[in-house]
Write a protein that holds these residues in place. Structure first.
Motif, PDB file in Angstrom:
ATOM      1  N   SER A 124      20.093  38.987   0.077  1.00 18.04           N
ATOM      2  CA  SER A 124      19.258  38.004  -0.612  1.00 18.04           C
ATOM      3  C   SER A 124      19.825  36.598  -0.462  1.00 18.04           C
ATOM      4  O   SER A 124      19.058  35.619  -0.429  1.00 18.04           O
ATOM      5  CB  SER A 124      19.125  38.366  -2.097  1.00 18.04           C
ATOM      6  N   PHE A 125      21.148  36.467  -0.343  1.00 18.32           N
ATOM      7  CA  PHE A 125      21.752  35.156  -0.125  1.00 18.32           C
ATOM      8  C   PHE A 125      21.986  34.862   1.344  1.00 18.32           C
ATOM      9  O   PHE A 125      22.241  33.717   1.724  1.00 18.32           O
ATOM     10  CB  PHE A 125      23.072  35.044  -0.901  1.00 18.32           C
ATOM     11  N   ARG A 180      21.504  24.943  -7.641  1.00 13.69           N
ATOM     12  CA  ARG A 180      20.525  25.510  -8.566  1.00 13.69           C
ATOM     13  C   ARG A 180      20.030  26.886  -8.113  1.00 13.69           C
ATOM     14  O   ARG A 180      19.616  27.712  -8.936  1.00 13.69           O
ATOM     15  CB  ARG A 180      19.334  24.556  -8.714  1.00 13.69           C
ATOM     16  N   VAL A 181      20.093  27.153  -6.805  1.00 15.30           N
ATOM     17  CA  VAL A 181      19.685  28.463  -6.299  1.00 15.30           C
ATOM     18  C   VAL A 181      20.594  29.550  -6.876  1.00 15.30           C
ATOM     19  O   VAL A 181      20.128  30.601  -7.339  1.00 15.30           O
ATOM     20  CB  VAL A 181      19.729  28.485  -4.752  1.00 15.30           C
ATOM     21  N   PHE A 182      21.889  29.315  -6.871  1.00 14.17           N
ATOM     22  CA  PHE A 182      22.837  30.290  -7.409  1.00 14.17           C
ATOM     23  C   PHE A 182      22.691  30.417  -8.926  1.00 14.17           C
ATOM     24  O   PHE A 182      22.747  31.527  -9.476  1.00 14.17           O
ATOM     25  CB  PHE A 182      24.269  29.873  -7.056  1.00 14.17           C
ATOM     26  N   ILE A 183      22.506  29.277  -9.579  1.00 15.73           N
ATOM     27  CA  ILE A 183      22.375  29.299 -11.044  1.00 15.73           C
ATOM     28  C   ILE A 183      21.119  30.048 -11.458  1.00 15.73           C
ATOM     29  O   ILE A 183      21.148  30.899 -12.362  1.00 15.73           O
ATOM     30  CB  ILE A 183      22.364  27.860 -11.597  1.00 15.73           C
ATOM     31  N   HIS A 184      20.010  29.762 -10.806  1.00 12.05           N
ATOM     32  CA  HIS A 184      18.747  30.421 -11.145  1.00 12.05           C
ATOM     33  C   HIS A 184      18.817  31.928 -10.872  1.00 12.05           C
ATOM     34  O   HIS A 184      18.317  32.733 -11.665  1.00 12.05           O
ATOM     35  CB  HIS A 184      17.599  29.796 -10.349  1.00 12.05           C
ATOM     36  N   THR A 185      19.432  32.309  -9.753  1.00 16.24           N
ATOM     37  CA  THR A 185      19.570  33.733  -9.442  1.00 16.24           C
ATOM     38  C   THR A 185      20.446  34.429 -10.472  1.00 16.24           C
ATOM     39  O   THR A 185      20.176  35.573 -10.882  1.00 16.24           O
ATOM     40  CB  THR A 185      20.169  33.924  -8.034  1.00 16.24           C
ATOM     41  N   LEU A 186      21.503  33.744 -10.916  1.00 15.49           N
ATOM     42  CA  LEU A 186      22.372  34.298 -11.949  1.00 15.49           C
ATOM     43  C   LEU A 186      21.620  34.460 -13.269  1.00 15.49           C
ATOM     44  O   LEU A 186      21.760  35.475 -13.964  1.00 15.49           O
ATOM     45  CB  LEU A 186      23.591  33.399 -12.141  1.00 15.49           C
ATOM     46  N   VAL A 187      20.799  33.492 -13.625  1.00 14.74           N
ATOM     47  CA  VAL A 187      20.012  33.571 -14.855  1.00 14.74           C
ATOM     48  C   VAL A 187      19.042  34.744 -14.795  1.00 14.74           C
ATOM     49  O   VAL A 187      18.877  35.493 -15.771  1.00 14.74           O
ATOM     50  CB  VAL A 187      19.253  32.242 -15.099  1.00 14.74           C
ATOM     51  N   VAL A 188      18.402  34.931 -13.640  1.00 13.15           N
ATOM     52  CA  VAL A 188      17.477  36.060 -13.475  1.00 13.15           C
ATOM     53  C   VAL A 188      18.216  37.384 -13.654  1.00 13.15           C
ATOM     54  O   VAL A 188      17.725  38.313 -14.322  1.00 13.15           O
ATOM     55  CB  VAL A 188      16.796  35.999 -12.088  1.00 13.15           C
ATOM     56  N   ASN A 233       8.659  28.838 -12.730  1.00 14.37           N
ATOM     57  CA  ASN A 233       8.917  29.922 -11.798  1.00 14.37           C
ATOM     58  C   ASN A 233      10.135  30.733 -12.234  1.00 14.37           C
ATOM     59  O   ASN A 233      10.142  31.973 -12.170  1.00 14.37           O
ATOM     60  CB  ASN A 233       9.141  29.360 -10.396  1.00 14.37           C
ATOM     61  N   LEU A 234      11.183  30.036 -12.714  1.00 18.64           N
ATOM     62  CA  LEU A 234      12.392  30.711 -13.176  1.00 18.64           C
ATOM     63  C   LEU A 234      12.112  31.585 -14.395  1.00 18.64           C
ATOM     64  O   LEU A 234      12.546  32.747 -14.456  1.00 18.64           O
ATOM     65  CB  LEU A 234      13.469  29.673 -13.511  1.00 18.64           C
ATOM     66  N   PHE A 282      14.022  36.164  -4.044  1.00 15.36           N
ATOM     67  CA  PHE A 282      14.169  35.144  -5.083  1.00 15.36           C
ATOM     68  C   PHE A 282      15.072  33.989  -4.659  1.00 15.36           C
ATOM     69  O   PHE A 282      14.702  32.813  -4.825  1.00 15.36           O
ATOM     70  CB  PHE A 282      14.687  35.774  -6.384  1.00 15.36           C
ATOM     71  N   PRO A 283      16.294  34.222  -4.118  1.00 13.64           N
ATOM     72  CA  PRO A 283      17.117  33.078  -3.702  1.00 13.64           C
ATOM     73  C   PRO A 283      16.437  32.202  -2.658  1.00 13.64           C
ATOM     74  O   PRO A 283      16.549  30.960  -2.709  1.00 13.64           O
ATOM     75  CB  PRO A 283      18.386  33.747  -3.136  1.00 13.64           C
ATOM     76  N   ASP A 284      15.733  32.818  -1.715  1.00 11.75           N
ATOM     77  CA  ASP A 284      15.039  32.028  -0.693  1.00 11.75           C
ATOM     78  C   ASP A 284      13.910  31.209  -1.307  1.00 11.75           C
ATOM     79  O   ASP A 284      13.708  30.037  -0.941  1.00 11.75           O
ATOM     80  CB  ASP A 284      14.480  32.960   0.384  1.00 11.75           C
ATOM     81  N   LEU A 285      13.188  31.789  -2.269  1.00 12.61           N
ATOM     82  CA  LEU A 285      12.121  31.046  -2.944  1.00 12.61           C
ATOM     83  C   LEU A 285      12.692  29.902  -3.774  1.00 12.61           C
ATOM     84  O   LEU A 285      12.123  28.798  -3.807  1.00 12.61           O
ATOM     85  CB  LEU A 285      11.298  31.991  -3.822  1.00 12.61           C
TER      86      LEU A 285
END
Length: 523
Positions: free
Chosen positions: A51-52, A376-384, A431-432, A330-333
């Motif tokens: 995913s990353f 923010r990609v890493f942060i958002h993925t972590l939150v998900v 989206n998040l 998700f990370p790509d989006l």
């Protein structure tokens, strides 16, 4: 005195579940939960590694969206092939040995894939990564379950499911520490051999597979497997070992001296002792095994079980078509939202509009190939990933109170509505939030489906029904990733509607599932 002697005689010739009950429940099971949980967390880590890689390796391999779809689908093809191989190996050599072998193969594939300089070679290595990790993923639950009595099995297996979430939480942390750090870019300027930070990340994701092997080494083989493999003396020794750890007593205090072999659905058969005092069991002839095999298969393809099997396969197909695809993308989006905000500051847009505009900008040369992924990609993925923790804990606590069928129907319909809602979002924050709702619910849904399968199918065919259902789910994940990769740039509204409609339809169809087809179990 005579009554006491009869009671003692029954203990001396106890069936497996009774012997396991006398082995106790306590420290041994909790230590095994920690070790098997670590294995399952590593399974999540390995399964979602790519995913990353999607946004990070885009430059090195010059990936299109279709290429990304093929990349995420390739390990799933390996899983489909590997599940049959590891299942047979586990039956022949034991579950613990098969899990260890699967983890070692996954680690080797991760290390080799980090070195591959061409996209086809990288795909081949990720195929073997999927081939390996499915062995550990598919066997860790039955291995752990074989050490649990019926009273504690459902709750402890739900606790094991929580560790998958821990693996998905760990992944963005590792990616953030490695991919974003220029010190891990080990490539010299102008060198032909590239070893950039995302390759170090892929290598690092293989290390935990080696480490958890060390956690499994102190534990024994499954006693249930040993019993069915005619190694009854070893099975009894394992139960004695569990008894010692849980009670702090000696092995001679274990009240069971021999066990009764209970074959699936058949009457219990006493395992006699030979002249040397060793327990033996007459092995089945090949003809008996062949007849038993075909009896189970015929039972599964006759009403009402054939209809239930088709329904379960459809549900898992739609579930994994949606869940695994979005989980990998998700990370790509999130990265596309980041690129869109830099190209069009202050402009609101939904997922499909963002994907289309970012793709057009890249084609027109307005967007340079990104070398660094937005934080923010890493942060958002972590939150998900973190959003899944409360749901995973809640399912384990409430599944028996609410009911497996009601919970399955509700989770499928709610996750389907959340998927459809992705068409309505107009910002990265919206989206998040919706991604968190979707992931939190759908991440636990397959585990609930598996619990339902164990209830509605007889013991004789439950394992086969589970295997066929899982295979259907993996095929759904393959199709979902290929379809999403092909359509995300210009027609992403189509796969999103497919996600939502499949999940909602599955939820509505699950209403017709029976509560159970088994007779009531007497404690």
């Amino acid at each position: 005195m005579e009554e006491h002697a009869e009671s003692k005689e029954r203990l001396q010739r106890a069936p497996f579940e009774t012997a396991l009950h006398h082995a106790g429940y306590g420290c041994f099971q909790w230590l095994l939960l920690m070790s098997c949980g670590a294995v399952y967390a590593v399974c999540a880590l390995s399964t979602t590694t790519l995913s990353f890689v999607l946004p990070a390796a885009e430059c090195d391999f010059n990936l299109s969206s279709s290429d990304k779809g093929r990349l995420t689908a390739t390990p799933l093809i390996g899983m489909c092939v590997g599940s049959y191989f590891w299942g047979n190996l586990a039956d022949a050599r034991g579950r613990r040995k098969a899990i260890i072998g699967a983890l070692l193969l996954d680690a080797l594939a991760a290390f080799l894939s980090s070195l591959m300089q061409s996209f086809p070679a990288f795909l081949a290595c990720r195929f073997f990564s999927g081939f390996g990790i499915i062995g550990a993923t598919g066997l860790v639950f039955p291995y752990f379950g074989d050490f649990l009595s019926l009273r504690h099995r459902d709750v402890m297996l739900c606790r094991l499911e929580v560790f998958w979430t821990f693996g998905t939480i760990l992944l963005p942390g590792i990616a953030w520490l490695i991919i974003q750090d220029p010190r891990f870019n080990l490539t010299n300027p102008g060198a032909d051999f590239q070893y950039t930070s995302w390759r170090v990340f892929v290598f690092a994701c293989g290390i935990p597979s080696l480490l958890v092997v060390l956690l499994l080494l102190p534990f024994p083989e499954s006693p249930r497997y040993l019993l069915h493999a005619d190694k009854t003396e070893q099975a009894l020794h394992v139960l004695q070992r569990i008894f010692v750890v849980n009670t702090r007593l000696s092995e001679k205090d274990f009240p069971v001296e021999s066990m009764i072999s209970a074959t699936d659905g058949e009457e219990e058969e006493i395992v006699p002792a030979d002249n040397n005092g060793n327990e033996t069991k007459l092995p089945l002839t090949w003809n008996q095994r062949w007849n038993a095999f075909w009896f189970r298969k015929k039972m599964l393809v006759t009403p009402p079980y054939i209809g239930l099997l088709v329904l379960c396969c459809f549900v898992d197909f739609g579930l994994m078509f949606s869940y695994y695809t979005l989980m990998m993308w998700f990370p790509d989006l999130f990265e596309r939202f980041s690129q869109f905000s830099s190209l069009f500051p202050g402009v609101s847009a939904g997922v499909c509009e963002v994907s289309a505009n970012v793709t057009r900008s890249e084609l027109l040369g307005k967007q340079e190939c990104p070398q660094v992924i937005d934080d923010r990609v890493f942060i958002h993925t972590l939150v998900v990933a973190l959003s899944c923790v409360p749901t995973a804990l809640m399912v384990g606590l409430t599944i028996n109170k609410i009911g497996k069928k009601i919970m399955l129907v509700g989770m499928l319909i709610i996750s389907g509505l959340a998927a459809l809602g992705l068409n309505l979002v107009e910002s990265s924050l919206q989206n998040l939030v919706l991604s968190c709702v979707f992931e939190a619910i759908v991440s636990c849904t397959e585990a609930v489906l598996f619990c339902v399968i164990c209830e509605i199918f007889p013991t004789k065919v439950a394992a086969t029904a589970m295997a066929v259902t899982v295979m259907s789910g993996r095929i759904g994940a393959i199709v979902g990733n290929v379809v999403f990769g092909a359509l995300v740039d210009e027609h992403c509204i189509i796969p999103i509607y497919m996600f939502g409609s499949l999940l909602i339809t599955s939820g509505l169809l699950c209403i017709i599932l029976p509560k159970s087809t088994r007779p009531e179990r007497h404690e």
